[in-house]
Motif scaffolding. Structure first.
Motif, mmCIF file in Angstrom:
data_model
loop_
_atom_site.group_PDB
_atom_site.id
_atom_site.type_symbol
_atom_site.label_atom_id
_atom_site.label_comp_id
_atom_site.label_asym_id
_atom_site.label_seq_id
_atom_site.Cartn_x
_atom_site.Cartn_y
_atom_site.Cartn_z
ATOM 1 N N THR A 100 -14.767 54.203 78.940
ATOM 2 C CA THR A 100 -14.528 52.842 79.439
ATOM 3 C C THR A 100 -13.412 52.856 80.492
ATOM 4 O OG1 THR A 100 -15.043 52.051 77.216
ATOM 5 C CG2 THR A 100 -14.018 50.472 78.731
ATOM 6 N N LEU A 101 -12.329 53.552 80.156
ATOM 7 C CA LEU A 101 -11.198 53.597 81.099
ATOM 8 C C LEU A 101 -11.557 54.432 82.332
ATOM 9 C CD1 LEU A 101 -8.186 53.864 78.616
ATOM 10 C CD2 LEU A 101 -9.064 51.824 79.780
ATOM 11 N N GLU A 102 -12.385 55.460 82.140
ATOM 12 C CA GLU A 102 -12.892 56.223 83.290
ATOM 13 C C GLU A 102 -13.626 55.293 84.254
ATOM 14 O OE1 GLU A 102 -12.741 59.169 84.414
ATOM 15 O OE2 GLU A 102 -12.149 60.495 82.762
ATOM 16 N N ALA A 103 -14.442 54.408 83.665
ATOM 17 C CA ALA A 103 -15.198 53.474 84.497
ATOM 18 C C ALA A 103 -14.248 52.522 85.221
ATOM 19 C CB ALA A 103 -16.210 52.704 83.650
ATOM 20 N N CYS A 104 -13.242 52.038 84.519
ATOM 21 C CA CYS A 104 -12.238 51.153 85.144
ATOM 22 C C CYS A 104 -11.613 51.866 86.340
ATOM 23 C CB CYS A 104 -11.121 50.809 84.153
ATOM 24 S SG CYS A 104 -11.628 49.755 82.803
ATOM 25 N N ASP A 105 -11.223 53.113 86.105
ATOM 26 C CA ASP A 105 -10.588 53.921 87.139
ATOM 27 C C ASP A 105 -11.527 54.102 88.333
ATOM 28 O OD1 ASP A 105 -8.390 55.839 87.875
ATOM 29 O OD2 ASP A 105 -10.121 57.209 87.871
ATOM 30 N N SER A 106 -12.811 54.333 88.044
ATOM 31 C CA SER A 106 -13.760 54.562 89.139
ATOM 32 C C SER A 106 -13.952 53.289 89.972
ATOM 33 C CB SER A 106 -15.100 55.061 88.601
ATOM 34 O OG SER A 106 -15.798 54.004 87.986
ATOM 35 N N TYR A 107 -13.699 52.128 89.383
ATOM 36 C CA TYR A 107 -13.771 50.874 90.155
ATOM 37 C C TYR A 107 -12.420 50.535 90.808
ATOM 38 C CZ TYR A 107 -18.244 50.007 87.826
ATOM 39 O OH TYR A 107 -19.525 50.106 87.362
ATOM 40 N N GLY A 108 -11.477 51.471 90.716
ATOM 41 C CA GLY A 108 -10.209 51.289 91.425
ATOM 42 C C GLY A 108 -9.149 50.527 90.652
ATOM 43 N N MET A 109 -9.352 50.342 89.358
ATOM 44 C CA MET A 109 -8.339 49.609 88.584
ATOM 45 C C MET A 109 -7.126 50.495 88.341
ATOM 46 S SD MET A 109 -8.791 47.768 84.854
ATOM 47 C CE MET A 109 -8.966 46.050 85.318
ATOM 48 N N LYS A 110 -5.939 49.904 88.526
ATOM 49 C CA LYS A 110 -4.706 50.621 88.197
ATOM 50 C C LYS A 110 -4.434 50.393 86.713
ATOM 51 C CE LYS A 110 0.136 50.692 89.716
ATOM 52 N NZ LYS A 110 0.310 52.120 89.542
ATOM 53 N N LEU A 111 -4.349 51.474 85.958
ATOM 54 C CA LEU A 111 -4.180 51.355 84.504
ATOM 55 C C LEU A 111 -2.718 51.521 84.127
ATOM 56 C CD1 LEU A 111 -7.263 53.530 83.422
ATOM 57 C CD2 LEU A 111 -7.096 51.027 83.446
ATOM 58 N N GLN A 112 -2.216 50.561 83.360
ATOM 59 C CA GLN A 112 -0.838 50.600 82.897
ATOM 60 C C GLN A 112 -0.875 50.619 81.374
ATOM 61 O OE1 GLN A 112 1.059 50.879 86.074
ATOM 62 N NE2 GLN A 112 2.404 49.482 85.005
ATOM 63 N N PHE A 113 -0.430 51.701 80.769
ATOM 64 C CA PHE A 113 -0.489 51.772 79.299
ATOM 65 C C PHE A 113 0.763 51.141 78.712
ATOM 66 C CE2 PHE A 113 -3.446 54.812 80.900
ATOM 67 C CZ PHE A 113 -4.511 54.709 80.031
ATOM 68 N N ILE A 114 0.576 50.260 77.745
ATOM 69 C CA ILE A 114 1.749 49.649 77.113
ATOM 70 C C ILE A 114 1.648 49.796 75.593
ATOM 71 C CG2 ILE A 114 2.375 48.047 78.968
ATOM 72 C CD1 ILE A 114 0.924 45.849 77.527
ATOM 73 N N THR A 115 2.813 49.901 74.969
ATOM 74 C CA THR A 115 2.832 50.124 73.512
ATOM 75 C C THR A 115 2.201 48.930 72.803
ATOM 76 O OG1 THR A 115 4.935 49.007 73.224
ATOM 77 C CG2 THR A 115 5.028 51.374 73.709
ATOM 78 N N ARG A 116 1.750 49.157 71.597
ATOM 79 C CA ARG A 116 1.125 48.092 70.825
ATOM 80 C C ARG A 116 2.087 46.918 70.633
ATOM 81 N NH1 ARG A 116 -3.523 48.970 67.885
ATOM 82 N NH2 ARG A 116 -4.586 50.812 68.664
ATOM 83 N N ASP A 117 3.394 47.211 70.482
ATOM 84 C CA ASP A 117 4.379 46.130 70.292
ATOM 85 C C ASP A 117 4.468 45.264 71.545
ATOM 86 O OD1 ASP A 117 4.913 46.926 67.775
ATOM 87 O OD2 ASP A 117 6.804 47.946 68.247
#
Ligand SMILES: *Cc1c(COP(=O)(O)O)cnc(C)c1O
Length: 302
Positions: A100-117
């Protein structure tokens, strides 16, 4: 993005059972609008993207888990509108991105990972302000498009459903899509909402917030008993149903939402929940990309 460029097919299903019960059943194939992006997500996002374009935003920013259909849809829809997209993903960055995140990346989305809190704070105004600072001029779309604007976009799904339909069945996550169907439905059309989550105790409040209508006035029923143990829970019975449904109708379903809804609809038909003469439309909201996380061979389709 013009959804009218993507006409959805209404597929009638044939089975002796339907004749016996004197009902008709069709599936609105929003899953065919796009191979990866859930059909209902495109409808929900429509007005957010329109607003972002009209306000000359640089991009859009939203939230989701590592398997979120909403994140992929936002990435795709933003790109279609020449907008940037930023996805705040719940949890630490994994060594290998989910498909899913690979697909997001392929559409040019910048992914920012944030902690569950931190993720849990996503609806807090102070937290959002900090985000606005790092991504100026981005329109913030709530997780799942959960906003009256998302429902107003989803209301356009009703344009694809024939006027003589008596019952419209749809799976529920945030309730934004179902609220949209209510906005677009005629008072004599009943919306039957199949919860993909356990409990969903605040469903009434959600629908009221999304539609601005009084819950008790709505021709709506929430069905809770087909969640297979809770959100994203699955078992062999569900896979067997998905395979059998595919072999009979050539309709692939996703294990999180649409398979559980169709299982519930079939069960309810057997239990005479739908009166004779009912013309039922089940909205196939898509979500098929989620099946890719299953071991190969679990399903007879892909
Ligand atoms: C997101 C999603 C839903 C739930 O939609 P809500 O508007 O959040 O209730 C249903 N089906 C599929 C396939 C989805 O991806």
């Amino acid at each position: 993005m013009q959804l009218s460029h993507y006409p959805a097919k209404l597929q009638p299903l044939q089975d002796n059972l339907f004749g016996e019960k004197a009902i008709q059943l069709s599936v609105l194939r929003l899953d065919e609008l796009h191979p990866v992006v859930s059909g209902n997500k495109l409808f929900k996002l429509q007005l957010f993207l329109k607003q972002a374009v009209e306000e000359n935003k640089t991009g859009v920013l939203t939230f989701g888990g590592p398997y979120s259909n909403h994140l992929v849809a936002t990435a795709f829809a933003a790109r279609e509108n020449d907008l940037k997209s930023v996805g705040f993903v719940r949890g630490e960055q994994p060594a290998i991105l989910s498909h899913t995140l690979e697909a997001c990346d392929s559409y040019g989305m910048k992914l920012q990972f944030i902690t569950r809190d931190d993720y849990a704070k996503k609806f807090e105004p102070g937290f959002l302000n900090d985000i606005f600072q790092s991504f100026p001029n981005h329109l913030v779309i709530p997780e799942g498009g959960y906003d009256p604007l998302g429902s107003q976009g989803a209301a356009r799904i009703m344009d694809e459903i024939p006027a003589e339909t008596t019952h419209i069945c749809c799976a529920v996550g945030t309730a934004t899509t179902v609220a949209g169907l209510l906005l677009g439905a005629k008072p004599n059309q009943k919306i039957v909402a199949f919860s993909a989550l356990r409990g969903l105790s605040d469903f009434g409040d959600r629908v009221q917030y999304l539609t601005g209508l009084d819950y008790k006035d709505l021709n709506l029923e929430l069905v809770n008993e087909y969640d297979f143990g809770g959100y994203a829970k699955k078992n062999q019975q569900l896979f067997d149903f998905m395979n059998q449904f595919y072999l009979q109708y050539q309709i692939p379903t996703d294990m999180i939402y649409t398979a559980k809804m169709m299982f519930g609809v079939m069960q309810r038909i057997r239990e005479n929940f739908f009166p004779p003469g009912s013309k039922i439309v089940c909205v196939h909201t898509g979500g098929l990309q989620g099946n890719q996380s299953l071991p190969a061979g679990t399903l007879v389709f892909d």
